[in-house]
Scaffold this active site. Sequence first.
Site, PDB file in Angstrom:
ATOM      1  N   ASP A 253       0.873  -1.178   0.000  1.00  0.00           N
ATOM      2  CA  ASP A 253       0.000   0.000   0.000  1.00  0.00           C
ATOM      3  C   ASP A 253       0.909   1.228   0.000  1.00  0.00           C
ATOM      4  O   ASP A 253       1.495   1.577   1.018  1.00  0.00           O
ATOM      5  CB  ASP A 253      -0.891  -0.027   1.238  1.00  0.00           C
ATOM      6  CG  ASP A 253      -1.839   1.166   1.322  1.00  0.00           C
ATOM      7  OD1 ASP A 253      -1.672   2.126   0.546  1.00  0.00           O
ATOM      8  OD2 ASP A 253      -2.728   1.147   2.190  1.00  0.00           O
ATOM      9  N   ARG A 291      -9.248  12.853  -5.378  1.00  0.00           N
ATOM     10  CA  ARG A 291      -9.445  11.824  -4.361  1.00  0.00           C
ATOM     11  C   ARG A 291      -9.924  10.551  -5.053  1.00  0.00           C
ATOM     12  O   ARG A 291     -10.973  10.533  -5.700  1.00  0.00           O
ATOM     13  CB  ARG A 291     -10.450  12.279  -3.316  1.00  0.00           C
ATOM     14  CG  ARG A 291     -10.030  13.545  -2.585  1.00  0.00           C
ATOM     15  CD  ARG A 291     -10.954  13.859  -1.444  1.00  0.00           C
ATOM     16  NE  ARG A 291     -10.833  12.861  -0.395  1.00  0.00           N
ATOM     17  CZ  ARG A 291      -9.903  12.869   0.558  1.00  0.00           C
ATOM     18  NH1 ARG A 291      -8.998  13.832   0.595  1.00  0.00           N
ATOM     19  NH2 ARG A 291      -9.872  11.935   1.479  1.00  0.00           N
TER      20      ARG A 291
END
Length: 489
Positions: A253, A291
Amino acid sequence: MDWGHRRLPPGVIVTEQLSSAYQTLLSAIEAVEPRIAQATRDELTDQRASLKLIASENYASLPVLATMGTWLSDKYAEGTVGHRFYAGCQNVDVVESVAAEHARELFGAEYAYVQPHSGIDANLTAYWAILAHHVETPALAEFGAKNVSELSEADWETLRARFGNQRLLGMSLDAGGHLTHGFRPNVSGKMFHQRSYGTDPETQLLDYDALAKQAAEFKPLVIVAGYSAYPRRVNFARMREIADQVGAVLMVDMAHFAGLVAGKVFQGEENPVPWADVVTTTTHKSLRGPRGGLVLATKDYAADVDRGCPMVLGGPLSHVMAAKAVALAEARTEAFQDYAHRVVDNARALAEGLLKRGGKLVTGGTDNHIVLLDVTGFGLTGRQAESALLDAGIVTNRNSVPNDPNGAWYTSGVRLGTPALTSRGFTTSDMDEVAAMITDVLTATEPTTTKEGKPGKAKYTMPENLASTTQDRAAKLLEMRPLYPGLDL
């Protein structure tokens, strides 16, 4: 590509025409719901007037922002390029293809999936893709079925039990990991049999030998690397070696440091893409886009990740995929590489400024974009420090430190990050002044007690005028580094 007064990239300079366009846009919104128009204006005012040091926030370019406000928002496009469940998706196919192309080229990945709406969606897509690849596909072959709809009830129950019995090893929350890395209250901690790895108690650095031993004992299907609040770089070649020793899938991640990978700050063993099976990221934070989320994978996992819809996701946000394409195109420039290197330079300057003024930092410093300040030396909790700094116009977020005695809500630390201020053109000397302001505020802030005389973990007092004088100091820096200069709303 920053928006400080000295370095404005082509296409981002706010012309009179562009300023007029945004004024017209807000006027149209105001005619329908004036409160939303005003809140939008107020947000720009607030962002212009504060020192944004939240490590997960940044400023997207005006082209990125403008791309999100189009009629691409109106189209449903469930499925994948060329294989949609709705008609009339030819333009969305172009958008998704371009965004995926930029992602592959930027990161050197074999495959890119640009549909996830957020970093959590990206992680869920990755987890289920890994489970599908390693659990579902072998089970279907065993049961003689082509897909799960052909399974008998008994076979389906067997498959469900296998899904729920898989193991995941991720970085603990207080060591710097993210809640989606197996934190038990999160869905990732419920869908896997999980354990967490931490850091060395003395150095607060990753101990790869200890991690290797833990992996050998636990034998997870998935090892998750990457972090949300770890201020150092990770050796992904070593993580790959650990995963291979136990036959685990290595998932990384890189939501926080994707911009540093894109900007070629993290290369070789510090770049996760050549070493991991699956890599996830957000597209904002240090990458400075809209986003959203993104999954990168080797070709072996491509077909499984491509099942994100309907496995995890519904209809993709076509307007956001378009904005991702624009942001990823921006990130493929030399100007972005310059920006990424200055993010790290500024973080180191901020860390040095705090250390020389008596601040205590987790791991003793930083070599990425994050500085994690342990505020117990000021006699404060993280929540008190966060609130006091906000009063003074310095926006941060409280964060756990390793083995935090105050837990995940009040915490003992404050996380600081330099991506946003670097976008505004802040320099290393500016960051030293920011460090001075932070330490001045925290040194002068006093914790208070409850009515019962117990320590109040959220309450504090500040000297009169401290907040206003700090805001004045910040204003001098901010005026020199305007945000979206020329945009008059």
